[in-house]
Design an enzyme around this catalytic site. Sequence first.
Site, short mmCIF file in Angstrom:
data_model
loop_
_atom_site.label_atom_id
_atom_site.label_comp_id
_atom_site.label_asym_id
_atom_site.label_seq_id
_atom_site.Cartn_x
_atom_site.Cartn_y
_atom_site.Cartn_z
NE ARG A 168 63.63 13.35 -3.01
CZ ARG A 168 64.05 12.13 -3.38
NH1 ARG A 168 64.56 11.94 -4.59
NH2 ARG A 168 63.92 11.11 -2.56
CB SER A 242 63.90 12.77 2.98
OG SER A 242 63.94 11.39 2.77
CD GLU A 338 63.17 15.75 -0.24
OE1 GLU A 338 61.94 15.82 -0.44
OE2 GLU A 338 63.76 14.71 0.06
N1 EPU Z 1 70.65 5.37 7.51
C1 EPU Z 1 71.08 5.33 8.80
N2 EPU Z 1 70.25 5.79 9.79
C2 EPU Z 1 69.02 6.28 9.51
C3 EPU Z 1 68.57 6.32 8.18
C4 EPU Z 1 69.41 5.88 7.18
O1 EPU Z 1 72.17 4.89 9.11
O2 EPU Z 1 68.33 6.67 10.46
C5 EPU Z 1 71.56 4.89 6.45
C6 EPU Z 1 71.49 3.40 6.25
O3 EPU Z 1 72.79 2.94 6.12
C7 EPU Z 1 70.82 3.19 4.92
C8 EPU Z 1 71.14 4.49 4.19
O4 EPU Z 1 71.22 5.47 5.22
O5 EPU Z 1 71.35 2.10 4.25
C9 EPU Z 1 70.06 4.88 3.22
O6 EPU Z 1 68.81 4.89 3.91
P1 EPU Z 1 67.43 4.70 3.14
O7 EPU Z 1 67.49 3.53 2.23
O8 EPU Z 1 66.33 4.72 4.16
O9 EPU Z 1 67.32 5.94 2.20
P2 EPU Z 1 67.65 7.47 2.44
O10 EPU Z 1 68.89 7.81 1.69
O11 EPU Z 1 67.63 7.81 3.89
C10 EPU Z 1 66.40 8.25 0.30
C11 EPU Z 1 65.33 9.24 -0.10
C12 EPU Z 1 63.97 8.71 0.29
C13 EPU Z 1 63.74 7.41 -0.43
C14 EPU Z 1 64.85 6.42 -0.06
C15 EPU Z 1 64.79 5.16 -0.86
C16 EPU Z 1 66.38 11.41 -0.06
C17 EPU Z 1 66.51 12.70 0.65
N3 EPU Z 1 65.60 10.51 0.53
O12 EPU Z 1 66.39 8.15 1.71
O13 EPU Z 1 63.01 9.64 -0.18
O14 EPU Z 1 62.47 6.85 -0.10
O15 EPU Z 1 66.14 7.01 -0.33
O16 EPU Z 1 65.14 5.42 -2.18
O17 EPU Z 1 66.97 11.23 -1.11
C18 EPU Z 1 61.76 11.58 0.44
O18 EPU Z 1 62.40 12.20 -0.40
O19 EPU Z 1 60.89 12.15 1.14
C19 EPU Z 1 62.06 10.18 0.68
C20 EPU Z 1 61.48 9.48 1.66
#
Ligand code: EPU
Length: 342
Positions: A168, A242, A338
């Site tokens: 990012r 995010s 971010e």
């Molecule tokens: N999780 C929780 N609680 C929550 C949210 C997430 O426990 O409320 C845990 C879950 O275990 C899940 C893990 O976090 O397995 C990962 O969650 P998720 O797959 O939703 O992805 P993320 O890491 O929260 C990142 C990106 C997103 C992107 C997704 C999918 C960043 C900051 N965010 O989110 O990007 O869509 O992965 O690749 O890296 C954005 O940048 O605006 C964005 C939405």
Amino acid sequence: MNLAQNISLKNYNSFGIEVYANYFSGFSTVLQLQEALDYYVNFKAGNASSILILGGGSNILFTKNYEGLVLKNELEGIEVVQEDDNFIYVKAGAGVGWHQFVLYCIQNNFAGVENLSLIPGKVGASPMQNIGAYGVEIKDVFYTLEAYHLQEKNIVQFTCEDCNFGYRESVFKNKYKGQFAILSVTYRLNKTAVFNTSYGAITQELDKMNIGTLSIKGISQAVINIRSSKLPDPAVIGNAGSFFKNPEVDANLFSLLQKEFKNIVGYPLPSGSVKLAAGWLIEQCGWKGYRKADAGCFDKQALVLVNYGKATGKEIYELSEAIIASVKNKFNVLLQREVNIF
Ligand code: EPU
């Protein structure tokens, strides 16, 4: 030439925050951009440091009025500019909607951006913060971009190396912050698809969809389904995706945390450190579904802060401060935002 004055930015930021810009103009040609800049500098005594180039406004939180000139990038157009045995090179105007560009690629069977379906914002923002989702980042398909230097008034070409992409991050968010308007981006897409289904949720969703043969269209649909199920639509609930980055910690801290918190979510990185799921950390601190007045932490994805209607940027910012403090207190991990704060 005329610049609109005291314009509400509510419809120009996906958080839907009501703030005002002293001066505002859109530009759909480089000439219009130059004219607006010249007019601002010559007749309004403005300078390049008080200019904000806005794309879709989907990664920004306004905490106060913008004292300066907001220029909305409306440069359109998508064209194939080059082709070789394996790749097709497509140039898109910075003001083209990102998802519109993804759909164009899918329709033409150009592979590489299907995992990045339904990300809000414009083409110009994609290299700005190296957008990423479901195992793919823009740097994987980036070829080159053209940007206008606001002070030197010339067009500069950037290669992938010049952009210095990180998680990012790019030079446009750091070293060259506020100095350039991105005009167009050229992507290098694959003629033969290399499917990336490594991200857990995609495989599960594809199984659920029960599609026969894997295709870029199928992957795009799977990503659209996942995103729609847990991320709020900015047209309905104000948000900027995010709000925080997933923090990296060293392996020692991770094993200490694992001892105390058995279910902690972490992904080992090639560097040896571990990327933690910020959403998990925030949820464990009890914030998921929290709401104070119209500022809240989304109930299906704790990493996303939301404006339920009339929240101010300050209220959202204060909520983010409280979240950072409690995550630091419980896990000794410092979250970084971010979203760009103005
Ligand atoms: N999780 C929780 N609680 C929550 C949210 C997430 O426990 O409320 C845990 C879950 O275990 C899940 C893990 O976090 O397995 C990962 O969650 P998720 O797959 O939703 O992805 P993320 O890491 O929260 C990142 C990106 C997103 C992107 C997704 C999918 C960043 C900051 N965010 O989110 O990007 O869509 O992965 O690749 O890296 C954005 O940048 O605006 C964005 C939405």
